[in-house]
Write a protein that holds these residues in place. Structure first.
Motif, PDB file in Angstrom:
ATOM      1  N   LEU A  45      -1.195  -1.382  -6.699  1.00  0.00           N
ATOM      2  CA  LEU A  45      -1.102  -0.958  -5.310  1.00  0.00           C
ATOM      3  C   LEU A  45      -1.821  -1.998  -4.439  1.00  0.00           C
ATOM      4  O   LEU A  45      -2.908  -2.464  -4.798  1.00  0.00           O
ATOM      5  N   GLY A  46      -1.223  -2.367  -3.321  1.00  0.00           N
ATOM      6  CA  GLY A  46      -1.841  -3.372  -2.454  1.00  0.00           C
ATOM      7  C   GLY A  46      -1.765  -4.735  -3.111  1.00  0.00           C
ATOM      8  O   GLY A  46      -0.713  -5.176  -3.573  1.00  0.00           O
ATOM      9  N   ASP A  47      -2.917  -5.394  -3.194  1.00  0.00           N
ATOM     10  CA  ASP A  47      -2.998  -6.737  -3.763  1.00  0.00           C
ATOM     11  C   ASP A  47      -3.674  -6.680  -5.139  1.00  0.00           C
ATOM     12  O   ASP A  47      -4.654  -5.947  -5.313  1.00  0.00           O
ATOM     13  N   MET A 100     -13.548   0.817   2.009  1.00  0.00           N
ATOM     14  CA  MET A 100     -12.468   1.397   1.215  1.00  0.00           C
ATOM     15  C   MET A 100     -13.022   2.521   0.348  1.00  0.00           C
ATOM     16  O   MET A 100     -14.228   2.707   0.268  1.00  0.00           O
ATOM     17  N   LYS A 101     -12.147   3.248  -0.319  1.00  0.00           N
ATOM     18  CA  LYS A 101     -12.532   4.326  -1.241  1.00  0.00           C
ATOM     19  C   LYS A 101     -13.495   5.317  -0.573  1.00  0.00           C
ATOM     20  O   LYS A 101     -14.603   5.559  -1.062  1.00  0.00           O
ATOM     21  N   SER A 155      -4.057  -2.658   1.519  1.00  0.00           N
ATOM     22  CA  SER A 155      -4.095  -1.400   2.276  1.00  0.00           C
ATOM     23  C   SER A 155      -4.722  -1.612   3.651  1.00  0.00           C
ATOM     24  O   SER A 155      -4.266  -1.048   4.643  1.00  0.00           O
ATOM     25  N   TYR A 182      -7.294  10.369  -1.501  1.00  0.00           N
ATOM     26  CA  TYR A 182      -7.807   9.179  -2.205  1.00  0.00           C
ATOM     27  C   TYR A 182      -7.424   7.889  -1.464  1.00  0.00           C
ATOM     28  O   TYR A 182      -8.205   6.925  -1.408  1.00  0.00           O
ATOM     29  N   LEU A 183      -6.218   7.876  -0.879  1.00  0.00           N
ATOM     30  CA  LEU A 183      -5.746   6.658  -0.203  1.00  0.00           C
ATOM     31  C   LEU A 183      -6.237   6.658   1.246  1.00  0.00           C
ATOM     32  O   LEU A 183      -5.468   6.871   2.189  1.00  0.00           O
ATOM     33  N   SER A 184      -7.519   6.457   1.435  1.00  0.00           N
ATOM     34  CA  SER A 184      -8.100   6.501   2.776  1.00  0.00           C
ATOM     35  C   SER A 184      -9.149   5.421   2.939  1.00  0.00           C
ATOM     36  O   SER A 184      -9.888   5.116   1.993  1.00  0.00           O
ATOM     37  N   PRO A 189       0.777  -1.246   0.000  1.00  0.00           N
ATOM     38  CA  PRO A 189       0.000   0.000   0.000  1.00  0.00           C
ATOM     39  C   PRO A 189       0.801   1.285   0.000  1.00  0.00           C
ATOM     40  O   PRO A 189       0.219   2.371  -0.009  1.00  0.00           O
ATOM     41  N   ARG A 214      -3.380   7.482   3.807  1.00  0.00           N
ATOM     42  CA  ARG A 214      -1.994   7.474   3.341  1.00  0.00           C
ATOM     43  C   ARG A 214      -1.104   6.589   4.209  1.00  0.00           C
ATOM     44  O   ARG A 214       0.005   6.968   4.602  1.00  0.00           O
ATOM     45  N   CYS A 215      -1.599   5.408   4.477  1.00  0.00           N
ATOM     46  CA  CYS A 215      -0.880   4.464   5.341  1.00  0.00           C
ATOM     47  C   CYS A 215       0.525   4.175   4.782  1.00  0.00           C
ATOM     48  O   CYS A 215       0.668   3.796   3.620  1.00  0.00           O
ATOM     49  N   THR A 255      -7.615  -7.475  -5.336  1.00  0.00           N
ATOM     50  CA  THR A 255      -8.491  -6.772  -4.396  1.00  0.00           C
ATOM     51  C   THR A 255      -8.755  -5.365  -4.929  1.00  0.00           C
ATOM     52  O   THR A 255      -7.855  -4.523  -4.915  1.00  0.00           O
ATOM     53  N   PHE A 256      -9.966  -5.128  -5.425  1.00  0.00           N
ATOM     54  CA  PHE A 256     -10.340  -3.811  -5.975  1.00  0.00           C
ATOM     55  C   PHE A 256      -9.235  -3.246  -6.868  1.00  0.00           C
ATOM     56  O   PHE A 256      -8.763  -2.128  -6.627  1.00  0.00           O
TER      57      PHE A 256
HETATM   58  C1  LIG Z   1      -8.464   0.914  -6.158  1.00  0.00           C
HETATM   59  S1  LIG Z   1      -8.404   0.513  -4.459  1.00  0.00           S
HETATM   60  C2  LIG Z   1      -6.912  -0.419  -4.383  1.00  0.00           C
HETATM   61  C3  LIG Z   1      -6.904  -1.439  -3.274  1.00  0.00           C
HETATM   62  C4  LIG Z   1      -5.620  -2.268  -3.270  1.00  0.00           C
HETATM   63  N1  LIG Z   1      -5.574  -3.155  -4.403  1.00  0.00           N
HETATM   64  C5  LIG Z   1      -5.443  -3.057  -1.985  1.00  0.00           C
HETATM   65  O1  LIG Z   1      -5.197  -4.273  -2.043  1.00  0.00           O
HETATM   66  O2  LIG Z   1      -5.491  -2.445  -0.898  1.00  0.00           O
HETATM   67  C6  LIG Z   1      -7.935   2.057  -3.790  1.00  0.00           C
HETATM   68  C7  LIG Z   1      -8.357   2.190  -2.332  1.00  0.00           C
HETATM   69  O3  LIG Z   1      -7.469   1.429  -1.515  1.00  0.00           O
HETATM   70  C8  LIG Z   1      -7.281   2.075  -0.265  1.00  0.00           C
HETATM   71  N2  LIG Z   1      -5.842   2.363  -0.112  1.00  0.00           N
HETATM   72  C9  LIG Z   1      -4.860   2.035  -0.955  1.00  0.00           C
HETATM   73  N3  LIG Z   1      -3.663   2.395  -0.471  1.00  0.00           N
HETATM   74  C10 LIG Z   1      -3.888   2.970   0.729  1.00  0.00           C
HETATM   75  C11 LIG Z   1      -3.055   3.560   1.736  1.00  0.00           C
HETATM   76  N4  LIG Z   1      -1.726   3.636   1.592  1.00  0.00           N
HETATM   77  N5  LIG Z   1      -3.643   4.040   2.867  1.00  0.00           N
HETATM   78  C12 LIG Z   1      -4.987   3.962   3.037  1.00  0.00           C
HETATM   79  N6  LIG Z   1      -5.827   3.429   2.109  1.00  0.00           N
HETATM   80  C13 LIG Z   1      -5.289   2.955   0.981  1.00  0.00           C
HETATM   81  C14 LIG Z   1      -8.133   3.347  -0.299  1.00  0.00           C
HETATM   82  O4  LIG Z   1      -9.388   3.054   0.264  1.00  0.00           O
HETATM   83  C15 LIG Z   1      -8.243   3.607  -1.790  1.00  0.00           C
HETATM   84  O5  LIG Z   1      -9.362   4.407  -2.107  1.00  0.00           O
END
Ligand SMILES: C[S@@+](CC[C@H](N)C(=O)[O-])C[C@H]1O[C@@H](n2cnc3c(N)ncnc32)[C@H](O)[C@@H]1O
Length: 238
Positions: free
Chosen positions: A99-101, A176-177, A132, A226-228, A12, A203-204, A104-105
């Protein structure tokens, strides 16, 4: 022989949350693609992995518009798919960063489906990433589930209206989002009697990280980054 498509989860934000497997694959692929918001052409996923890419590896950003308009999305996915197909057809192994997995979304899900339709013989491999919400739970030291508890993940991209139905049947929820409809999401949380049972993480692992359990302070935020996301625990945070 067509190349292999690797969907790589890069975690994340904190580059130290990249897996050893992701680093190994990134060191071998011939071409790297990353999703970029069509608004600012910036890919955080690319920033996370930059130190692990070979200096000569081509890197392309694919623009995925942030819209619910199905025609615009379909056009973008089709065009992006063709750019990846072109490289795979040359027999090159390709990485798509998420980003992340990746499952997953993630835009990788659409790309994977499209590539499979277009090149059914292409091998597709997914390298999982730390999500995330896993990193957010770690930052806040809040358990996502324990014992016999259930855990549900929902998107807040269209608001928080699903929260009530989900919290009825789930002990823990990650929303999320949250960025677009934040005031409405807070209102739904309050209405469900959960305002002292939620933890907001933004912004973790990145500059400007916020971990906030105080609901009154959340009310001061008009639109978060956005990252919240929000972790909601029906039986309380402690
Ligand atoms: C399109 S999704 C991607 C999710 C990603 N694939 C995952 O496995 O976490 C985007 C959402 O992930 C969350 N997100 C991703 N990175 C983040 C972070 N560093 N801190 C907090 N939320 C995060 C937020 O809710 C954001 O709106």
């Amino acid at each position: 022989m067509v190349g292999t498509l690797y969907g790589i989860g890069v975690g994340p934000g904190d580059p130290e949350l990249l897996t050893v497997k992701a680093v190994k694959v990134l060191g071998k692929v011939a071409h790297v693609f990353a999703a970029a918001s069509s608004k600012n052409d910036y890919s955080l996923a690319l920033d996370i992995v930059r130190d692990h890419l070979r200096p000569d590896v081509p890197v392309d950003q694919l623009a995925f518009p942030m819209t619910f308009n199905p025609d615009r999305l379909e056009d973008a996915w089709q065009a992006n798919c063709e750019r990846v197909v072109e490289v795979l057809k040359r027999g090159k192994n390709v990485a798509f960063l998420t980003l992340g997995d990746p499952l997953t979304f993630s835009t990788f899900i659409y790309l994977m489906r499209k590539i499979h339709q277009r090149l059914p013989d292409a091998s597709i491999r997914t390298v999982p990433g730390i999500t995330s919400f896993q990193a957010a739970a770690a930052s806040a030291n809040v358990p996502l589930a324990e014992g016999e508890e259930s855990f549900t993940i929902i998107s807040g991209a269209k608001g928080g209206s699903r929260l009530k139905e989900v919290i009825d049947v789930s002990d823990n929820v990650v929303l999320m989002k949250t960025y677009k409809h934040f005031p409405q999401i807070l209102a739904q949380i309050e209405e469900a009697g959960l305002k002292d049972r939620c933890c907001f993480v933004s912004r973790c692992g990145l500059n400007g990280e916020i971990v906030e359990r105080n609901f009154e302070r959340l009310l001061e935020i008009e639109q978060p980054n956005y990252l919240s996301l929000m972790i909601i625990k029906k039986h309380g945070l402690e």
